[in-house]
Write an enzyme that holds these catalytic residues in place. Structure first.
Site, PDB file in Angstrom:
ATOM      1  N   HIS A 182      24.336  17.100   9.645  1.00  0.00           N
ATOM      2  CA  HIS A 182      25.078  18.659   9.470  1.00  0.00           C
ATOM      3  C   HIS A 182      25.642  18.752   8.063  1.00  0.00           C
ATOM      4  CE1 HIS A 182      28.664  16.459  11.791  1.00  0.00           C
ATOM      5  NE2 HIS A 182      28.789  16.679  10.592  1.00  0.00           N
ATOM      6  N   HIS A 192      35.741  19.279  11.794  1.00  0.00           N
ATOM      7  CA  HIS A 192      36.105  18.984  10.200  1.00  0.00           C
ATOM      8  C   HIS A 192      37.567  19.727   9.929  1.00  0.00           C
ATOM      9  CE1 HIS A 192      31.800  18.210  10.413  1.00  0.00           C
ATOM     10  NE2 HIS A 192      32.117  17.066   9.624  1.00  0.00           N
ATOM     11  N   HIS A 209      26.836   8.471   3.876  1.00  0.00           N
ATOM     12  CA  HIS A 209      27.717   8.997   2.919  1.00  0.00           C
ATOM     13  C   HIS A 209      28.975   8.786   2.891  1.00  0.00           C
ATOM     14  CE1 HIS A 209      28.037  11.804   6.382  1.00  0.00           C
ATOM     15  NE2 HIS A 209      28.901  12.513   5.900  1.00  0.00           N
ATOM     16  N   GLU A 225      30.125   8.770  11.184  1.00  0.00           N
ATOM     17  CA  GLU A 225      29.670   9.961  12.096  1.00  0.00           C
ATOM     18  C   GLU A 225      28.389   9.591  12.940  1.00  0.00           C
ATOM     19  OE1 GLU A 225      30.995  13.812   9.415  1.00  0.00           O
ATOM     20  OE2 GLU A 225      28.799  13.495   9.558  1.00  0.00           O
TER      21      GLU A 225
HETATM   22 FE   LIG Z   1      30.421  15.782   9.299  1.00  0.00          FE
END
Ligand SMILES: [Fe+2]
Length: 282
Positions: free
Chosen positions: A12, A59, A193, A240
């Protein structure tokens, strides 16, 4: 009876939303990313689900360090796109399905999952970018959406096993809802990431590929992966991916892999995407 017919997992990445919103999706950097979702957009347009249960993480948009629910279920009728610092994304208001969401809250809590019930929540890129990738840029979203926000920002996030079992409980909740609804569940975030520190920009294609393979064929084994493995192999934000296991728990043990896409880079991350159908359910 409501039924979960398929699961979708996708990254996302916020810059994907920005690329769409600023008409840069056909630029050479971004075009390959959106190409990977062309088939997905056709698939979901043909499937025409009534409801998407969208597992994502906030977030620091709706929540902050003042309040950190592990699992927050959006029970409202509407959710506005959040202002993440440069104004809300120019995407439609997200319409919820309060009846099914409240039914899920009851079923899940009585099944011993401590859900936080949320009646007022703006939704950030974690939720709106997957909608954009799957449905494009419509004037209104063609499905009702039940947001399920998972804490993967502040340690400790839930374990993969907890997420996988929550998926199974979500399936039970949906299947005990007495309206005929076609439901698809999205798990979002990832893939590898790391956004900060000396390892910023870490991409681990081998790990990501193995994760995708095991998500299809060995979800129980994958659900036992400890957090430290995600951090070491997939970077700090790679954790995530535990949210993908909620999606995986909610579909059949044996699934049909309909589509897979993997691309590097997109804003310093790897983009991963997979569609899993329950056999014969669609
Ligand atoms: Fe995220």
């Amino acid at each position: 009876m409501a039924k979960i017919v398929a699961g979708v997992a996708t990254s996302h990445v916020p810059a994907i939303g920005a690329a769409l919103d600023t008409q840069r999706s056909s630029e050479p950097y971004w075009a390959p990313v959106f190409k990977g979702y062309e088939r997905s957009k056709k698939w979901i347009a043909e499937l025409k689900p009534d409801v998407v249960i969208l597992v994502y993480n906030d977030h620091a948009s709706a929540f902050s360090l003042e309040l950190i629910p592990t699992f927050a279920l959006g029970c409202a009728a509407e959710f506005e796109p959040a202002d993440e610092g440069w104004g809300p994304r120019p995407v439609p208001t997200v319409l919820g399905h309060p009846e099914l969401a409240w039914h899920m809250a009851q079923s899940l809590i009585l099944d011993e999952f401590d859900m936080t019930i949320v009646n007022d929540m703006d939704v950030d890129h974690g939720l709106t970018v997957p909608l954009s990738l799957m449905f494009g840029q419509p004037t209104a979203w063609p499905v009702k959406v039940i947001p399920l926000a998972v804490n993967v920002v502040q340690y400790p996030p839930p374990t993969g096993n907890r997420c996988y079992n929550l998926g199974k409980a979500i399936r039970k909740a949906v299947e005990s809802f007495d309206q005929d609804l076609k439901v698809v569940i999205f798990g979002t975030g990832g893939m590898s990431h790391q956004l900060q520190g000396p390892r910023a920009g870490l991409i681990n294609k081998d790990f990501d590929t193995r994760f995708l393979d095991r998500l299809v064929t060995d979800p129980v084994g994958l659900s036992r992966l400890p957090h430290v493995e995600y951090l070491r192999e997939a970077g700090s934000e790679g954790v995530e991916m535990v949210m993908w296991l909620i999606m995986r728990g909610a579909v059949d043990n044996q699934v049909q892999e309909v589509h897979r896409f993997y691309h590097v880079p997109a804003s310093n991350t790897a983009v991963g995407h997979i569609i899993l159908e329950n056999k014969g359910a669609a």
